[in-house]
Write a protein that holds these residues in place. Sequence first.
Motif, PDB file in Angstrom:
ATOM      1  N   GLN A  40       0.692  -1.073  -0.015  1.00 53.18           N
ATOM      2  CA  GLN A  40      -0.104   0.002  -0.032  1.00 53.18           C
ATOM      3  C   GLN A  40       0.835   1.256  -0.160  1.00 53.18           C
ATOM      4  OE1 GLN A  40      -3.227   0.273  -0.041  1.00 53.18           O
ATOM      5  NE2 GLN A  40      -2.798   2.330  -0.644  1.00 53.18           N
ATOM      6  N   LYS A  41       1.949   1.219   0.907  1.00 56.36           N
ATOM      7  CA  LYS A  41       3.090   2.458   0.857  1.00 56.36           C
ATOM      8  C   LYS A  41       3.504   2.703  -0.743  1.00 56.36           C
ATOM      9  CE  LYS A  41       4.012   2.504   5.781  1.00 56.36           C
ATOM     10  NZ  LYS A  41       5.122   2.281   6.716  1.00 56.36           N
ATOM     11  N   ALA A  42       3.919   1.551  -1.211  1.00 59.42           N
ATOM     12  CA  ALA A  42       4.363   1.679  -2.594  1.00 59.42           C
ATOM     13  C   ALA A  42       3.428   2.151  -3.588  1.00 59.42           C
ATOM     14  CB  ALA A  42       4.907   0.245  -2.992  1.00 59.42           C
ATOM     15  N   MET A  43       2.268   1.761  -3.575  1.00 60.50           N
ATOM     16  CA  MET A  43       1.050   2.386  -4.405  1.00 60.50           C
ATOM     17  C   MET A  43       0.930   3.738  -3.968  1.00 60.50           C
ATOM     18  SD  MET A  43       0.468   0.168  -6.506  1.00 60.50           S
ATOM     19  CE  MET A  43      -0.853   0.727  -7.309  1.00 60.50           C
ATOM     20  N   ASP A  44       0.887   4.237  -2.519  1.00 61.04           N
ATOM     21  CA  ASP A  44       0.850   5.492  -2.372  1.00 61.04           C
ATOM     22  C   ASP A  44       1.924   6.425  -2.864  1.00 61.04           C
ATOM     23  OD1 ASP A  44      -1.722   4.834  -0.981  1.00 61.04           O
ATOM     24  OD2 ASP A  44      -0.620   5.104   0.890  1.00 61.04           O
ATOM     25  N   THR A  50       3.020   9.922  -9.373  1.00 59.95           N
ATOM     26  CA  THR A  50       2.291  10.429 -10.903  1.00 59.95           C
ATOM     27  C   THR A  50       1.697  11.686 -10.735  1.00 59.95           C
ATOM     28  OG1 THR A  50       2.208   7.801 -10.887  1.00 59.95           O
ATOM     29  CG2 THR A  50       0.687   9.364 -12.368  1.00 59.95           C
ATOM     30  N   GLN A  51       0.981  11.891  -9.564  1.00 59.83           N
ATOM     31  CA  GLN A  51       0.189  13.189  -9.493  1.00 59.83           C
ATOM     32  C   GLN A  51       1.208  14.440  -9.567  1.00 59.83           C
ATOM     33  OE1 GLN A  51      -3.007  13.671  -9.505  1.00 59.83           O
ATOM     34  NE2 GLN A  51      -2.347  15.718  -9.928  1.00 59.83           N
ATOM     35  N   GLU A  52       2.595  14.186  -8.896  1.00 58.64           N
ATOM     36  CA  GLU A  52       3.383  15.480  -9.136  1.00 58.64           C
ATOM     37  C   GLU A  52       3.842  15.693 -10.676  1.00 58.64           C
ATOM     38  OE1 GLU A  52       6.336  14.134  -6.352  1.00 58.64           O
ATOM     39  OE2 GLU A  52       5.213  14.924  -4.596  1.00 58.64           O
ATOM     40  N   THR A  53       3.955  14.337 -11.223  1.00 61.51           N
ATOM     41  CA  THR A  53       4.538  14.372 -12.643  1.00 61.51           C
ATOM     42  C   THR A  53       3.427  15.225 -13.613  1.00 61.51           C
ATOM     43  OG1 THR A  53       5.741  12.575 -12.374  1.00 61.51           O
ATOM     44  CG2 THR A  53       5.337  13.098 -14.573  1.00 61.51           C
ATOM     45  N   ILE A  54       2.276  14.825 -13.387  1.00 62.79           N
ATOM     46  CA  ILE A  54       0.808  15.404 -13.853  1.00 62.79           C
ATOM     47  C   ILE A  54       0.961  16.930 -13.946  1.00 62.79           C
ATOM     48  CG2 ILE A  54      -1.561  15.520 -14.135  1.00 62.79           C
ATOM     49  CD1 ILE A  54      -1.463  12.444 -13.637  1.00 62.79           C
ATOM     50  N   ASP A  55       1.022  17.275 -12.541  1.00 62.36           N
ATOM     51  CA  ASP A  55       0.992  18.784 -12.170  1.00 62.36           C
ATOM     52  C   ASP A  55       2.170  19.590 -13.020  1.00 62.36           C
ATOM     53  OD1 ASP A  55      -1.351  18.033 -10.505  1.00 62.36           O
ATOM     54  OD2 ASP A  55      -0.081  18.210  -8.785  1.00 62.36           O
TER      55      ASP A  55
END
Length: 76
Positions: A40-44, A50-55
């Motif tokens: 779960q930590k890895a997925m988080d 991914t969100q940072e890259t998208i931003d």
Amino acid sequence: MAGKGLQDLKQHVQGAAQEAVTAAGASAQQVVDQATEAGQKAMDQVAKSTQETIDKTANQASETFSGFGKKLGFKC
């Protein structure tokens, strides 16, 4: 009398075996829980990255289009 001693020994061995099985089960569950938590930590972390890259990509695209607009004389 000897039958009573053997019966007591049998119960003692069964009790010890049951305790060992219970302990092994608890240990196995702990390993599963830790693996689940690690997954779960890895997925988080993947989601955050991914969100940072998208931003960052969206900001760069916005700045690029704004720059084009300014070059073309549009207000951005």
